[in-house]
Design an enzyme around this catalytic site. Structure first.
Site, PDB file in Angstrom:
ATOM      1  N   ASN A 154       3.970  -7.030  -1.571  1.00 21.03           N
ATOM      2  CA  ASN A 154       3.063  -7.576  -0.889  1.00 21.03           C
ATOM      3  C   ASN A 154       3.427  -9.229  -0.697  1.00 21.03           C
ATOM      4  O   ASN A 154       4.544  -9.519  -0.511  1.00 21.03           O
ATOM      5  CB  ASN A 154       1.735  -7.275  -1.187  1.00 21.03           C
ATOM      6  CG  ASN A 154       0.987  -6.743  -0.214  1.00 21.03           C
ATOM      7  OD1 ASN A 154       0.925  -7.202   0.849  1.00 21.03           O
ATOM      8  ND2 ASN A 154       0.125  -5.602  -0.542  1.00 21.03           N
ATOM      9  N   ASP A 204      -3.437  -9.081  -1.936  1.00 15.13           N
ATOM     10  CA  ASP A 204      -2.550  -8.646  -0.910  1.00 15.13           C
ATOM     11  C   ASP A 204      -1.724  -9.599  -0.299  1.00 15.13           C
ATOM     12  O   ASP A 204      -0.800 -10.441  -1.193  1.00 15.13           O
ATOM     13  CB  ASP A 204      -3.473  -7.917   0.289  1.00 15.13           C
ATOM     14  CG  ASP A 204      -3.052  -6.992   1.345  1.00 15.13           C
ATOM     15  OD1 ASP A 204      -1.740  -6.987   1.561  1.00 15.13           O
ATOM     16  OD2 ASP A 204      -3.583  -6.041   1.645  1.00 15.13           O
TER      17      ASP A 204
END
Length: 299
Positions: A154, A204
């Site tokens: 990510n 994220d």
């Protein structure tokens, strides 16, 4: 401290909005919808988003020095000609794996495109573990694999002095740092600089500001958090009206606006009725800090 304001600017509702990048040449925000299989470009002038539909999950988009864009599409690095809506494959990775796709990607200060893979999800954040790898596409179009055994590759960015590479493997719930060699693109000496707290949920996408602090979007946490990579302390939390915040970047004329992407995949009708802006792109103003312009791919 100026007051922070949050506005949903692109309401089309992505399934998994990701990889926001400010395109200064166009004065527009690029982003992708991974499972919606499209690259979008939102203009603050028209307040509209144009979209190009693609044939596979598209997980990141980056600027290209020669013009137009590069993308990660399925397990391919590819070039995207916006006007012609034309995609050209540059190279493919994970050829030995039937069930992976690229996830987040970003270009380093020397013009190399870093991007990692993950297993295809059964449902959001549920997948076969340790199937992903981290790769770099060099300007000469060669590819290097840094490591494997990744769950969900990510967020990524570089320190202002370009000597540290920051990276998130989401299911480790950690923001990690590596020593970085800008000359070679090599990374080493991995360590965790921040572990997410329970209510922050899953780390994220991320970006860096001009003070060298990291901003991390918290998937299922409905927020972006500002971290000091030197001390490992959280400095600020900005909550958004949607749970599935996916990534963030700075943009606008002077890079003082933050754009945050979000997702709607995995939400039932009742959840969506409570969060009608899920999957939208949000603009945050009044943060009092500016961001670093994105680097273009040099190949």
């Amino acid at each position: 401290m100026s007051s922070v304001s949050i506005e949903c600017v692109a309401r089309e509702g992505c399934r998994i909005g990701e990889s926001p990048v400010w395109d200064e040449r166009e004065g527009a925000l690029l982003y992708v919808d991974i499972t919606g299989r499209k690259v979008c470009r939102w203009s603050p002038g028209t307040r509209q988003a144009q979209a190009i539909a693609l044939d596979a999950p598209v997980s990141s988009v980056a600027l290209r020095q020669s013009g137009d864009y590069v993308i990660t599409l399925g397990t391919r690095f590819a070039a995207l000609n916006w006007k012609e809506e034309l995609v050209t494959t540059i190279t493919q990775v994970d050829k030995d794996k039937a069930n992976t796709r690229f996830n987040d990607g970003k270009v380093d200060p020397a013009g190399r495109y870093f991007a990692g893979t993950m297993a295809e999800e059964i449902r959001p954040a549920v997948l076969e573990r340790r199937q992903g790898s981290l790769y770099t596409l060099f300007p000469d179009l060669s590819v290097v694999k840094h490591f494997d055994q990744v769950d969900i590759s990510n967020g990524l960015d570089w320190s202002l002095d370009h000597r540290t590479f920051f990276y998130i493997d989401s299911l480790s719930y950690s923001v990690d740092a590596f020593d970085y060699d800008l000359q070679t693109g090599k990374i080493g000496n991995r360590r965790s600089i921040y572990k997410l707290e329970k209510e922050e949920s899953i780390p994220d996408g991320m970006c860096i500001d001009t003070e060298g602090k990291l901003w991390v979007a918290c998937y299922d946490g409905g927020r972006v958090i500002r971290l000091d990579p030197e001390t490992g302390k959280r400095l600020q939390t900005v909550k958004l009206p949607v749970d599935k915040t996916t990534s963030c970047c700075f943009g606008g004329k002077d890079y003082s606006e933050m754009f945050v992407s979000s997702a709607s995949d995995g939400m039932d009708k009742e959840w969506l009725s409570r969060q009608p802006q899920a999957g939208g792109i949000f603009k945050i103003t009044g943060l009092g800090v500016k961001g670093v312009p994105p680097y273009p791919f040099a190949g």
